[in-house]
Design an enzyme around this catalytic site. Sequence first.
Site, PDB file in Angstrom:
ATOM      1  N   HIS A  10      20.019 122.564  67.479  1.00  0.00           N
ATOM      2  CA  HIS A  10      19.182 121.663  68.265  1.00  0.00           C
ATOM      3  C   HIS A  10      17.763 121.711  67.734  1.00  0.00           C
ATOM      4  CE1 HIS A  10      16.750 124.531  70.657  1.00  0.00           C
ATOM      5  NE2 HIS A  10      17.801 125.332  70.511  1.00  0.00           N
ATOM      6  N   CYS A  11      17.022 120.655  68.040  1.00  0.00           N
ATOM      7  CA  CYS A  11      15.588 120.645  67.759  1.00  0.00           C
ATOM      8  C   CYS A  11      14.897 120.525  69.112  1.00  0.00           C
ATOM      9  CB  CYS A  11      15.234 119.497  66.813  1.00  0.00           C
ATOM     10  SG  CYS A  11      15.544 117.865  67.494  1.00  0.00           S
ATOM     11  N   ALA A  12      13.701 119.998  69.156  1.00  0.00           N
ATOM     12  CA  ALA A  12      12.952 119.944  70.405  1.00  0.00           C
ATOM     13  C   ALA A  12      13.593 119.029  71.447  1.00  0.00           C
ATOM     14  CB  ALA A  12      11.527 119.482  70.128  1.00  0.00           C
ATOM     15  N   ARG A  70      16.833 117.058  70.615  1.00  0.00           N
ATOM     16  CA  ARG A  70      18.177 116.598  70.257  1.00  0.00           C
ATOM     17  C   ARG A  70      19.162 117.742  70.078  1.00  0.00           C
ATOM     18  NH1 ARG A  70      17.391 111.581  66.096  1.00  0.00           N
ATOM     19  NH2 ARG A  70      15.715 110.594  67.243  1.00  0.00           N
TER      20      ARG A  70
END
Length: 137
Positions: free
Chosen positions: A28-30, A32
Site C-alpha cells: 500500500h501507499c498513502a 491505495r
Amino acid sequence: MRKMSSNNLGKRILNLVGGENNIVSITHCATRLRMRLSNTKLASENKSKIEDLNGVISVVEKAGQFQVVIGPNVPTIYDELIDNTSLNKQIENENVSDNTNWFLKVMDVVAGIFTPLLPLLAGSGVFRGLVLLANSI
C-alpha cells in the site's frame, strides 16, 4: 456516507479480487491498496462492484497492478488483511515473473526522474512569462 468497518471492507475487497489465492503480492501507499494478481480478469470483472463499496473511492489498473483507492485509512485495512489472512508483507515475490510491458517500465523510470522537477519547470516558466511581460511594458 455510512462508515464501513475497515475489516469488513478489506474482506469484501479480498473476495471481489478473487480471494487470497489470486493475490501474488500486496502493498500500500498513502491512499491505495496495491495488488499484483495472478488472474487480473477476475478482478476486472468485479471492478464496478469494488468501486460501489462504501469506503472505496475508485479502482485503477496500472502498470500490472490492481489499485484500490481507499484514502488515508488504507494502512488500517492493509494491516487487518495481513493479520487475518495468509498474505504476508513481502514487497514482491522474486519467483513470480513480472508481466509488465517493457515500455511501461521505461516510462515509469522516466516519470520517476522528471516528477520531482515539475514544480521547478513550472515555476521557471511562470517566472519567464513575468520577465517577458515586464520587458514589454
